[in-house]
Design a protein around this motif. Structure first.
Motif, short mmCIF file in Angstrom:
data_model
loop_
_atom_site.label_atom_id
_atom_site.label_comp_id
_atom_site.label_asym_id
_atom_site.label_seq_id
_atom_site.Cartn_x
_atom_site.Cartn_y
_atom_site.Cartn_z
N SER A 153 31.82 53.08 39.42
CA SER A 153 30.51 53.41 38.86
C SER A 153 30.49 54.74 38.11
O SER A 153 29.74 55.65 38.44
CB SER A 153 29.46 53.45 39.98
OG SER A 153 29.44 52.26 40.72
N ASN A 181 25.66 45.74 40.15
CA ASN A 181 24.69 45.12 39.25
C ASN A 181 23.25 45.53 39.53
O ASN A 181 22.32 45.06 38.86
CB ASN A 181 24.84 43.59 39.26
CG ASN A 181 24.49 42.97 40.60
OD1 ASN A 181 24.14 43.66 41.56
ND2 ASN A 181 24.61 41.65 40.68
N LYS A 182 23.06 46.43 40.49
CA LYS A 182 21.72 46.98 40.74
C LYS A 182 21.60 48.43 40.29
O LYS A 182 20.59 49.08 40.55
CB LYS A 182 21.38 46.88 42.24
CG LYS A 182 21.12 45.47 42.73
CD LYS A 182 20.64 45.50 44.17
CE LYS A 182 20.28 44.09 44.66
NZ LYS A 182 19.81 44.13 46.08
N THR A 184 20.61 50.22 37.90
CA THR A 184 19.81 50.36 36.67
C THR A 184 18.87 51.57 36.72
O THR A 184 18.36 51.98 35.68
CB THR A 184 18.97 49.09 36.43
OG1 THR A 184 18.21 48.81 37.62
CG2 THR A 184 19.88 47.90 36.11
N LEU A 197 24.23 50.95 34.71
CA LEU A 197 24.78 49.62 34.44
C LEU A 197 24.99 49.36 32.95
O LEU A 197 26.08 48.94 32.53
CB LEU A 197 23.87 48.55 35.05
CG LEU A 197 24.31 47.10 34.85
CD1 LEU A 197 25.70 46.87 35.41
CD2 LEU A 197 23.30 46.16 35.51
N ARG A 201 28.57 48.56 31.01
CA ARG A 201 28.85 47.30 30.31
C ARG A 201 29.38 47.60 28.90
O ARG A 201 30.32 46.96 28.43
CB ARG A 201 27.59 46.46 30.24
CG ARG A 201 27.21 45.81 31.55
CD ARG A 201 25.85 45.13 31.46
NE ARG A 201 25.57 44.32 32.65
CZ ARG A 201 24.37 43.79 32.93
NH1 ARG A 201 23.35 44.01 32.09
NH2 ARG A 201 24.19 43.07 34.01
N GLU A 217 34.48 44.45 36.85
CA GLU A 217 33.60 43.54 37.58
C GLU A 217 32.29 44.24 37.92
O GLU A 217 32.27 45.42 38.26
CB GLU A 217 34.25 43.04 38.87
CG GLU A 217 33.37 42.03 39.61
CD GLU A 217 34.07 41.39 40.80
OE1 GLU A 217 34.92 40.50 40.57
OE2 GLU A 217 33.79 41.79 41.95
N GLU A 218 31.22 43.49 37.81
CA GLU A 218 29.92 43.94 38.31
C GLU A 218 29.80 43.46 39.75
O GLU A 218 29.82 42.25 40.00
CB GLU A 218 28.79 43.39 37.44
CG GLU A 218 28.80 43.95 36.03
CD GLU A 218 27.66 43.41 35.18
OE1 GLU A 218 26.69 42.87 35.75
OE2 GLU A 218 27.75 43.52 33.95
N ASP A 220 28.20 42.25 42.86
CA ASP A 220 26.93 41.57 43.14
C ASP A 220 26.18 42.29 44.25
O ASP A 220 26.72 42.52 45.34
CB ASP A 220 27.20 40.11 43.53
CG ASP A 220 25.92 39.31 43.66
OD1 ASP A 220 24.99 39.56 42.87
OD2 ASP A 220 25.85 38.45 44.55
#
Length: 243
Positions: A153, A181-182, A184, A197, A201, A217-218, A220
């Motif tokens: 991250s 993926n959270k 944000t 995020l 990407r 990889e994101e 989950d």
């Protein structure tokens, strides 16, 4: 039968670049011997990787199962949140000095003290959040010194994107890169709220277009916490130094 465990040694190293005494946590694998050669992993956020990431315990198990190469892990702790910003943030006052410390002071010291492979692909940097940012930027500055970087991250800004875009040797740099993926709306220690995020990407797409050998990889359900990164530690080590 109980598992053999590695040894963690506390040391202090004087850095001319930083003009300070830098604490070190040095993990030596079980049955360490100067007769063998070792890969080397240097961790920003060093204390966090050992305490919250449990990287030593994960390495113990993978070594016992003969799944990773013999590896020495060196954690470089930060003093406090301001010290961390100063050294790890691309705009930090000590950012350039910290990168020099890693490549030109700490690495030569470690290779004098311990029997390591003197090859870029046997040396890796790792970090989380800002620690991932400085690990990536150091690897980009010294591509013949560090051949791998593991990013949990990372904080990605324009300076990071520019450094990746302008990097001339993507084939030399193997990148392991995960983001939750959270992630944000992450609140930083400076009380900013940042979308991690979307820039991550964009960084991945840029690395793919530039031809970096990389894994992305994101995670989950992943958030910007050690719960996510600790759960990823086994795969990280297998990717970096798996047999």
């Amino acid at each position: 039968m109980s598992r053999q465990t590695g040894t963690i040694i506390d040391k202090t190293f004087h850095s001319e670049a930083l003009q300070e005494e830098v604490p070190l946590l040095i993990y030596l694998p079980p049955a360490f011997s100067p007769l063998y050669k070792y890969s080397l992993l240097i961790a920003a956020d060093g204390k966090d990787y050992f305490q919250m990431g449990r990287i030593g315990r994960v390495a113990d198990r993978l070594l016992e199962e003969d799944k990773i190469e013999n590896t020495i892990i060196v954690g470089v702790p930060y003093r406090n949140s301001e010290d961390r910003w100063d050294k790890y943030d691309p705009d930090g006052e000590k950012f350039e000095a910290y990168k020099r410390f890693l490549a030109r002071e700490l690495l030569p010291y470690l290779e004098e003290e311990y029997p390591t492979y003197h090859m870029g692909m046997s040396r890796a940097l790792i970090g989380d959040s800002l620690g991932a940012t400085v690990s990536l930027m150091t690897a980009l500055d010294y591509p013949h010194t560090f051949g791998k970087a593991a990013l949990h991250s990372p904080l990605v800004n324009e300076r990071v994107m520019e450094a990746v875009e302008q990097f001339s040797y993507p084939h030399l740099m193997h990148i392991y890169h995960v983001i939750g993926n959270k992630e944000t709306a992450v609140e930083t220690t400076r009380q900013d709220v940042i979308d991690f995020l979307t820039p991550n990407r964009e960084l991945n797409l840029l690395m793919e277009s530039q031809g970096f050998p990389s894994f992305f990889e994101e995670i989950d359900g992943g958030e910007h916490t050690w719960k996510s990164w600790q759960a990823d530690m086994e795969r990280t080590l297998l990717w970096l130094f798996g047999k």
